[in-house]
Scaffold this motif. Sequence first.
Motif, PDB file in Angstrom:
ATOM      1  N   ALA A   1       0.838  -1.199   0.000  1.00  0.00           N
ATOM      2  CA  ALA A   1       0.000   0.000   0.000  1.00  0.00           C
ATOM      3  C   ALA A   1       0.871   1.246   0.000  1.00  0.00           C
ATOM      4  O   ALA A   1       0.521   2.254  -0.612  1.00  0.00           O
TER       5      ALA A   1
ATOM      6  N   ARG B   1     -16.271   2.031   4.275  1.00  0.00           N
ATOM      7  CA  ARG B   1     -17.387   1.287   3.679  1.00  0.00           C
ATOM      8  C   ARG B   1     -18.369   0.793   4.729  1.00  0.00           C
ATOM      9  O   ARG B   1     -19.541   0.579   4.429  1.00  0.00           O
TER      10      ARG B   1
ATOM     11  N   ASP C   1      -2.037   3.406   4.396  1.00  0.00           N
ATOM     12  CA  ASP C   1      -2.778   2.156   4.224  1.00  0.00           C
ATOM     13  C   ASP C   1      -4.191   2.473   3.729  1.00  0.00           C
ATOM     14  O   ASP C   1      -5.143   2.531   4.506  1.00  0.00           O
ATOM     15  N   PHE C   2      -4.327   2.682   2.414  1.00  0.00           N
ATOM     16  CA  PHE C   2      -5.601   3.061   1.807  1.00  0.00           C
ATOM     17  C   PHE C   2      -6.660   1.985   1.989  1.00  0.00           C
ATOM     18  O   PHE C   2      -7.818   2.280   2.237  1.00  0.00           O
ATOM     19  N   ARG C   3      -6.267   0.741   1.845  1.00  0.00           N
ATOM     20  CA  ARG C   3      -7.242  -0.347   1.925  1.00  0.00           C
ATOM     21  C   ARG C   3      -7.917  -0.399   3.287  1.00  0.00           C
ATOM     22  O   ARG C   3      -9.125  -0.596   3.382  1.00  0.00           O
ATOM     23  N   ARG C   4      -7.143  -0.240   4.325  1.00  0.00           N
ATOM     24  CA  ARG C   4      -7.710  -0.268   5.677  1.00  0.00           C
ATOM     25  C   ARG C   4      -8.672   0.895   5.877  1.00  0.00           C
ATOM     26  O   ARG C   4      -9.758   0.732   6.434  1.00  0.00           O
ATOM     27  N   GLN C   5      -8.302   2.071   5.382  1.00  0.00           N
ATOM     28  CA  GLN C   5      -9.166   3.236   5.517  1.00  0.00           C
ATOM     29  C   GLN C   5     -10.440   3.080   4.703  1.00  0.00           C
ATOM     30  O   GLN C   5     -11.526   3.437   5.161  1.00  0.00           O
ATOM     31  N   GLN C   6     -10.311   2.552   3.484  1.00  0.00           N
ATOM     32  CA  GLN C   6     -11.494   2.355   2.651  1.00  0.00           C
ATOM     33  C   GLN C   6     -12.424   1.315   3.269  1.00  0.00           C
ATOM     34  O   GLN C   6     -13.642   1.476   3.234  1.00  0.00           O
ATOM     35  N   ALA C   7     -11.860   0.261   3.838  1.00  0.00           N
ATOM     36  CA  ALA C   7     -12.683  -0.770   4.474  1.00  0.00           C
ATOM     37  C   ALA C   7     -13.448  -0.173   5.655  1.00  0.00           C
ATOM     38  O   ALA C   7     -14.629  -0.463   5.845  1.00  0.00           O
TER      39      ALA C   7
ATOM     40  N   ALA D   1       1.990   1.967  -3.469  1.00  0.00           N
ATOM     41  CA  ALA D   1       0.915   2.531  -4.278  1.00  0.00           C
ATOM     42  C   ALA D   1       0.805   4.034  -4.037  1.00  0.00           C
ATOM     43  O   ALA D   1       0.412   4.782  -4.924  1.00  0.00           O
TER      44      ALA D   1
END
Length: 185
Positions: free
Chosen positions: A2, A86, A77-83, A5
């Motif tokens: 991440a 959501r 950590d974009f994925r953790r924030q997006q999760a 990215a």
Amino acid sequence: AAEQAAGYMPLRGEFDIEWDNDAELLLADLEFGPGRDGAPEAPEERALKLRVCAAYNRKLDERDRRKAFVVSRNLLDFRRQQAADRKRPKEERELAAALRPFARLHPARDHADFVRGLLNELRLRRRIDALRQYRAAGLTTLAEAELYERDRRGRDPVRQQDGGGTRSGAMAAKGSGNGGAGRQG
């Protein structure tokens, strides 16, 4: 992964593109010492060059401050924030996004408490509005309000358009076909 990215290189502690990436252009053509013609540098010119260097140093300090903020708040950590986003309803997600610029004004824990408090206020306001609607409809107990909500959901035109495609409706249709014979044991 991440971090890459986001263009962050953790071993170097740098981003591919830094904040105010063109700050170095201020110093690109700056030379101290005698001029090309050999004439000594004027004191005013030297003072101006030193002010340019000071401005550049301020930009580097701000760049370091911003980098430390991103790394310390684990914003890479974009994925953790997006999760996490959501999981929230749309209104709460929008409120949290609107409050992100204020994160730099106080420590991470204080900001999290601030956001949590405002989200709690939003939920409470929604609940108060619902209770006011129940009262306006003449409902005086939570049991009546629960029945009212069930009936209202049953009449909801969006659910009617998809053929009553709620899961509970489909399960009830399945259960009615066997006459309840499967429940005897």
